[in-house]
Design an enzyme around this catalytic site. Structure first.
Site, PDB file in Angstrom:
ATOM      1  N   PRO A 289      65.463   7.465  44.657  1.00  0.00           N
ATOM      2  CG  PRO A 289      67.258   6.830  43.311  1.00  0.00           C
ATOM      3  CD  PRO A 289      65.789   6.658  43.476  1.00  0.00           C
ATOM      4  CE  LYS A 293      63.800  12.855  53.097  1.00  0.00           C
ATOM      5  NZ  LYS A 293      64.695  13.681  53.861  1.00  0.00           N
TER       6      LYS A 293
END
Ligand code: RFL
Length: 399
Positions: A289, A293
């Protein structure tokens, strides 16, 4: 069509298929309220907004989301800001919690008359190499059922039935960045008007706005330590230290609503099509993370899959399905590359991670000093080089 999973990928796909007149059913393991309240992503790319706008699904985003284009890096040398919305392609993120997006997509899907079975766990996909694949599932009352369709879309995430049903020749690329985050949701307003990335000898700390009342924080965390090992007081004290609150201003504290542990690992499945079974979203690729995306890729892939399926099912044109995997993989690998770069930028070497480090011996120590040197140099380049800043901005908001 059978769609597995009611996350951003499955729900967007369901909406677009219904709008094209294609009958589909979504099977979702969790309850409706769980799906509508699961807090995850918050930073949505401009391309995600464009996709939602194109299909009349952006009302909530425009009404309640807000634009965001600044991040702030804090290191022992001081802090600097990048107005990435004015760099690169000149684009900004939207801040809009994923659970709100999921709620919008679900409402729209139901308004169109879409069928969805909550509390229904898909167990396996069968006969994907033929033209009548089926899905076995467990109904809420425990009864087994079987759903047959022309195609099955696996949008059921990393641990879903689609992944478990892949043939042996599917390749699963896996990479572990060797870093773990403690992810926190705090009932407190944001403490700065930027995404905050704090690089500290004790480990990374991050700050990301969600709503005026709720803020996400991250702490690099020793792998194997329980999420609740520290008291709230200790968590906030550590955030203060790593975010250098003494130099740059206090953090707004509040009760911690949620704690979760995330190993920063990534995965790519290759190819994404196995006969009549097609993967999208986290089922197709998992991203750490660090660069925000995953949900954006899920939306992009769902739209690409919807177009390809619509061509195949309404006009008999399977060209888009034939190239679906390669087209997605080009985006996936680019996102993986940038996410890997961000991960190396933000973290001390895993051996010298949070809570004092657990590397041993002179080699480990030398290695971690070397990594720290590289990291300082990356940050210095980002602070001073306009070309580097443009590259960062373009990749940071792009999918
Ligand atoms: P989801 O959202 O996981 O949805 C999959 C759905 O499938 C269901 N399911 C099943 N249903 C039926 N049968 C089964 N056997 C099933 N197994 C699972 C699940 O209940 C679920 O409802 O996958 P999808 O749609 O592919 O969407 C992916 C995104 O959720 C994910 O990539 C992002 O949340 C990643 N991510 C972020 N992405 C961004 O683009 N921007 C961000 O700011 C951002 N922040 C984040 C994030 C992920 C985080 N976590 C959870 C690591 C922040 C965090 C903390």
């Amino acid at each position: 069509m059978v769609v597995l999973g009611a996350g951003p990928a499955g729900l967007l796909l369901g909406n677009l298929l219904l709008a094209a007149g294609i009958d589909c059913v979504i099977l979702e393991r969790a309850s409706r309220s769980h799906v509508e309240n699961r807090a995850r992503a918050g930073f949505l790319a401009p391309n995600t907004a464009r996709i939602l706008e194109r299909h009349g699904l952006a009302d909530g985003l425009h009404r309640y989301g807000h634009r965001h284009g600044t991040c702030e890096f804090r290191t022992r040398e001081g802090r600097f800001r990048l107005d990435y919305g004015l760099l690169g392609q000149g684009e900004q993120h939207y801040v809009y919690p994923q659970q709100n997006l999921v709620t919008d997509l679900l409402r729209h899907y139901l308004d169109l008359g879409g069928r969805i079975r909550f509390d229904t766990e898909a167990l396996a996909v069968h006969d994907a190499d033929g033209t009548r694949p089926s899905v076995t599932a467990r109904e809420p009352d425990g009864r087994p059922t079987r759903w047959t369709a022309r195609y099955v879309a696996g949008c059921d995430g990393r641990h879903g039935a689609a992944r478990r049903s892949l043939p042996p020749d599917a390749v699963r690329h896996h990479h572990d960045h060797g870093v773990t985050w403690l992810g926190l949701l705090a009932e407190a307003p944001p403490s700065l008007d930027a995404v905050g990335y704090a690089l500290h000898e004790r480990g990374f700390a991050g700050h990301m706005a969600r709503t005026p009342e709720v803020t996400r924080y991250y702490l690099q965390w020793r792998r194997g330590t329980a999420a609740d090992a520290w008291s709230e007081q200790r968590v906030w004290d550590e955030l203060d230290v790593r975010m250098r609150a003494e130099d740059h201003g206090p953090l707004h504290r509040g009760p911690l609503l949620e704690r979760g542990l995330f190993d920063l690992t990534c995965e790519v499945i290759e190819p994404l099509r196995h006969g009549s079974l097609l993967l999208a979203g986290d089922a197709a690729s998992l991203l750490a993370p660090a660069a925000a995306k995953g949900a954006n890729l899920a939306v992009l892939e769902a739209e690409m899959l919807a177009t390809a399926l619509t061509d195949a099912l309404t006009r008999g044109d399977t060209t888009g399905l034939g190239t679906y995997s390669d087209r997605c993989l080009a985006h996936i690998w680019r996102a993986q590359e940038f996410t890997g770069w961000m991960t190396r930028l933000l973290h001390a070497a895993p051996d010298a991670d949070a809570n004092g480090g657990h590397g041993t011996g002179a080699d480990a120590l030398a290695g971690s000093f070397f990594q720290a040197g590289l990291r300082r140099s990356r940050i210095a380049s980002l602070r001073t080089s306009r070309i580097h800043q443009d590259w960062f901005a373009e990749n940071y908001v792009g999918v």
